[in-house]
Scaffold this active site. Structure first.
Site, PDB file in Angstrom:
ATOM      1  N   TRP A 123      -6.881  -2.106   1.146  1.00  0.00           N
ATOM      2  CA  TRP A 123      -5.918  -2.774   0.266  1.00  0.00           C
ATOM      3  C   TRP A 123      -6.718  -3.637  -0.713  1.00  0.00           C
ATOM      4  O   TRP A 123      -7.523  -4.470  -0.315  1.00  0.00           O
ATOM      5  CB  TRP A 123      -4.931  -3.656   1.043  1.00  0.00           C
ATOM      6  N   GLU A 136      -3.711   1.498   0.398  1.00  0.00           N
ATOM      7  CA  GLU A 136      -2.423   0.790   0.416  1.00  0.00           C
ATOM      8  C   GLU A 136      -2.046   0.255  -0.960  1.00  0.00           C
ATOM      9  O   GLU A 136      -2.776  -0.530  -1.558  1.00  0.00           O
ATOM     10  CB  GLU A 136      -2.518  -0.381   1.412  1.00  0.00           C
ATOM     11  N   LYS A 173       0.620  -1.649  -3.806  1.00  0.00           N
ATOM     12  CA  LYS A 173       1.452  -2.861  -3.849  1.00  0.00           C
ATOM     13  C   LYS A 173       2.102  -2.949  -5.222  1.00  0.00           C
ATOM     14  O   LYS A 173       1.507  -2.572  -6.222  1.00  0.00           O
ATOM     15  CB  LYS A 173       0.562  -4.074  -3.579  1.00  0.00           C
ATOM     16  N   ASP A 221       3.406  -0.079   2.975  1.00  0.00           N
ATOM     17  CA  ASP A 221       3.759  -1.390   3.522  1.00  0.00           C
ATOM     18  C   ASP A 221       5.211  -1.667   3.150  1.00  0.00           C
ATOM     19  O   ASP A 221       5.584  -1.567   1.971  1.00  0.00           O
ATOM     20  CB  ASP A 221       2.811  -2.455   2.941  1.00  0.00           C
ATOM     21  N   HIS A 229       5.992  -3.840   0.050  1.00  0.00           N
ATOM     22  CA  HIS A 229       5.256  -3.616  -1.189  1.00  0.00           C
ATOM     23  C   HIS A 229       5.992  -2.833  -2.266  1.00  0.00           C
ATOM     24  O   HIS A 229       5.375  -2.223  -3.125  1.00  0.00           O
ATOM     25  CB  HIS A 229       3.929  -2.919  -0.878  1.00  0.00           C
ATOM     26  N   HIS A 237       2.554  -0.056   7.354  1.00  0.00           N
ATOM     27  CA  HIS A 237       2.458  -1.490   7.597  1.00  0.00           C
ATOM     28  C   HIS A 237       3.890  -1.966   7.762  1.00  0.00           C
ATOM     29  O   HIS A 237       4.588  -2.222   6.781  1.00  0.00           O
ATOM     30  CB  HIS A 237       1.767  -2.207   6.435  1.00  0.00           C
ATOM     31  N   ASP A 254       7.496 -10.061  -0.922  1.00  0.00           N
ATOM     32  CA  ASP A 254       6.616  -9.543   0.126  1.00  0.00           C
ATOM     33  C   ASP A 254       6.154 -10.694   1.029  1.00  0.00           C
ATOM     34  O   ASP A 254       4.987 -11.056   1.052  1.00  0.00           O
ATOM     35  CB  ASP A 254       5.415  -8.868  -0.562  1.00  0.00           C
ATOM     36  N   ASP A 282       6.138 -11.084   4.314  1.00  0.00           N
ATOM     37  CA  ASP A 282       5.512 -10.789   5.603  1.00  0.00           C
ATOM     38  C   ASP A 282       6.126 -11.560   6.770  1.00  0.00           C
ATOM     39  O   ASP A 282       5.412 -12.090   7.620  1.00  0.00           O
ATOM     40  CB  ASP A 282       3.988 -11.015   5.542  1.00  0.00           C
ATOM     41  N   ASP A 320       2.166  -5.567   9.972  1.00  0.00           N
ATOM     42  CA  ASP A 320       1.581  -6.475   8.981  1.00  0.00           C
ATOM     43  C   ASP A 320       2.558  -7.604   8.681  1.00  0.00           C
ATOM     44  O   ASP A 320       3.374  -7.495   7.772  1.00  0.00           O
ATOM     45  CB  ASP A 320       1.224  -5.705   7.696  1.00  0.00           C
TER      46      ASP A 320
HETATM   47  C1  RNT Z   1      -1.315  -7.463   1.408  1.00  0.00           C
HETATM   48  C2  RNT Z   1      -1.350  -6.239   2.238  1.00  0.00           C
HETATM   49  C3  RNT Z   1      -2.435  -6.175   3.244  1.00  0.00           C
HETATM   50  C4  RNT Z   1      -2.657  -7.475   3.976  1.00  0.00           C
HETATM   51  C5  RNT Z   1      -3.590  -7.370   5.156  1.00  0.00           C
HETATM   52  C6  RNT Z   1      -4.113  -8.690   5.577  1.00  0.00           C
HETATM   53  O1  RNT Z   1      -0.193  -7.565   0.637  1.00  0.00           O
HETATM   54  O2  RNT Z   1      -0.128  -6.042   2.859  1.00  0.00           O
HETATM   55  O3  RNT Z   1      -2.201  -5.139   4.120  1.00  0.00           O
HETATM   56  O4  RNT Z   1      -1.474  -8.039   4.413  1.00  0.00           O
HETATM   57  O5  RNT Z   1      -4.555  -6.447   4.926  1.00  0.00           O
HETATM   58 ZN    ZN Z   2      -0.019  -4.425   4.270  1.00  0.00          ZN
END
Ligand code: RNT
Ligand code: ZN
Length: 456
Positions: free
Chosen positions: A216, A257, A259, A290, A293, A317, A325, A327, A357
């Site tokens: 990423w 990955e 975003k 993810d 994302h 993720h 985003d 998390d 994640d």
């Molecule tokens: C960031 C990504 C990534 C991170 C991790 C720590 O937006 O989601 O995957 O969260 O790698």
């Molecule tokens: Zn991620």
């Protein structure tokens, strides 16, 4: 309709004895195991009536290894020992006491978390989490810094996944790494990427199965770029240089990955979805999706079957964005269930790696792992208990009424009884019993940790 004017007799429903006694017990499912089994047997009958084989579902569930992310344990800080703050759009909010301050605390917390989660699961490490007796920059890391993790994973009988860390570093401070216009900075990060592939391959060889190494790259602009093309060309070029070395797919697999935006990269992210979809297809890489994302109304559950037509494998993720985003810890919500349904309905369990994640520092971090991972598995179980063949048959026959009716009926099937039984037979706490274990660990271990890493 009740007849008008008639006195309605209020019928008091007597609660069954079992429930009455359960109500006087502390929270947690401490029903005698016999009741748990009875509930399970009733559930088996109900699922059986729908043509669902519960034992087969449990067997499949037991074979799935979730890749549990190490970074929930310490707010994505890592152990490089400098005071670089979290950056490149990553943000953790909250100041719940007890953050793991070093490798041994993180391992201890992980061991507690794993003991609360049924099944055997993987650990997803970031390059920041090595053991560095002497300071070493990211371009100089090697397997020696992760040997401790490899040994620990072998002891725990778990496998490792890995990630290069293109953030929280002085050479990432202006928001660019692999797509940087400065050749030397780009080269530094290319070396980092290459080093992580060697480490991931060593992990894979040690554990006898591929270590997924996920790239990423945060690069992007806060404000409208004047040139969107050149950074994308540089990112593709840098990645190609990292991936030039052949590695055995049995040892490691590269994932990429995308975003949509991040804090500080609101207007433009170099590694967007289209960029990485194209990259993964053209380079035969694993694509990482993810859940946080994409645009807020866009869901990754819909992308699984579409992307798997063109990429060999996916890494998920599993996360939960709230308005952005963010998390948040994964809850048992519609999208989590939809993701797992898609994985199961498409028969993709052998092509989809399920990783987590999320990072929340406002609640107990071990509890966050337990809640998010247990929910992920519970949603997977729900998907495995779905009468998929019947649903698809109704759909094929054009009976969309029947399809909706049967889908809705699923929502009140006794999933909980099967889940409780699975936890009990996997030797992990049933129901809320796990919370008591976290509270005990908090009392005797994590609450005694100081915020100052020097006072370990
Ligand atoms: C960031 C990504 C990534 C991170 C991790 C720590 O937006 O989601 O995957 O969260 O790698
Ligand atoms: Zn991620």
């Amino acid at each position: 309709m009740l007849p008008k004017g008639k006195i309605v007799k209020v019928v008091r429903i007597r609660m069954p004895k079992l429930m009455r006694s359960a109500m006087h017990k502390p929270p947690g499912n401490d029903m005698p195991s016999q009741n748990l089994e009875t509930a399970f047997n009733v559930a088996v009958e109900q699922y059986d009536a729908l043509g669902v084989d519960v034992q087969a579902a449990l067997k499949q569930l037991g074979e799935v290894q979730i890749s549990v992310h190490c970074w929930q344990g310490d707010d994505v800080s890592g152990f490089e020992g400098d005071d670089t703050t979290l950056g490149n759009g990553l943000a953790v909010t909250g100041n719940y006491p007890g953050r793991a301050r070093n490798v041994s605390e993180l391992r201890s917390d992980l061991e507690v978390a794993y003991s609360l989660i049924p099944g055997k699961h993987r650990l997803n490490l970031h390059a920041l989490y090595g053991e560095f007796p002497a300071p070493v920059d990211r371009d100089g890391i090697g397997v020696e810094h992760f040997q401790g993790w490899i040994d620990w994973a072998a002891e725990q009988e778990i496998s490792l996944d890995f990630n290069p860390s293109f953030f929280s570093h002085r050479l990432a401070a202006d928001g660019f790494t692999l797509a940087h216009c400065d050749h030397a900075i780009r080269q530094f990060w290319i070396e980092h990427g290459r080093a992580t592939r060697d480490i991931a391959a060593a992990m894979g060889r040690a554990q006898g199965n591929p270590c997924i190494n996920n790239f990423w790259v945060p690069d992007g602009y806060k404000d409208t770029p004047a040139c969107r093309q050149a950074p994308r060309e540089r990112l593709a070029q840098s990645l190609d240089e990292i991936f030039v070395k052949e590695v055995s797919a049995g040892a490691t697999k590269d994932a990429v990955e995308c975003k949509l935006f991040g804090i500080g990269s609101e207007s433009y992210v170099v590694g967007s979805h289209e960029f990485y979809l194209g990259y993964a297809i053209s380079r035969n890489k694993t694509l990482c999706l993810d859940a946080g994302h994409f645009h807020p109304t866009e869901v990754i559950s819909d992308k699984i079957s579409a992307t798997l037509m063109f990429v060999p494998e996916l890494l998920l993720h599993v996360s939960r964005g709230v308005r952005w985003d963010s998390d948040h810890v994964v809850t048992f919500n519609d999208e989590l269930q939809a993701i797992m349904q898609e994985v199961v309905r498409g028969n993709y369990l052998n092509r989809v790696h399920i990783g987590l994640d999320f990072f929340d520092a406002s609640i107990n971090r071990v509890a966050a792992w337990a809640i998010g991972t247990r929910n992920t598995l519970k949603a997977l179980l729900a998907a495995l208990l779905e009468p998929t063949a019947q649903l698809q048959q109704l759909e094929k026959a054009g009976d969309l009424t029947g399809r909706l009716a049967l889908m809705e009926e699923q929502k009140t099937m006794p999933l909980g009884s099967v889940w409780n039984y699975y936890c009990a037979t996997s030797d992990v706490p049933v129901g809320l019993e796990w919370l008591e274990k976290v509270r005990q660990y908090e009392k005797s271990v994590t609450s005694l940790r100081s915020d100052d890493p020097a006072i370990a």
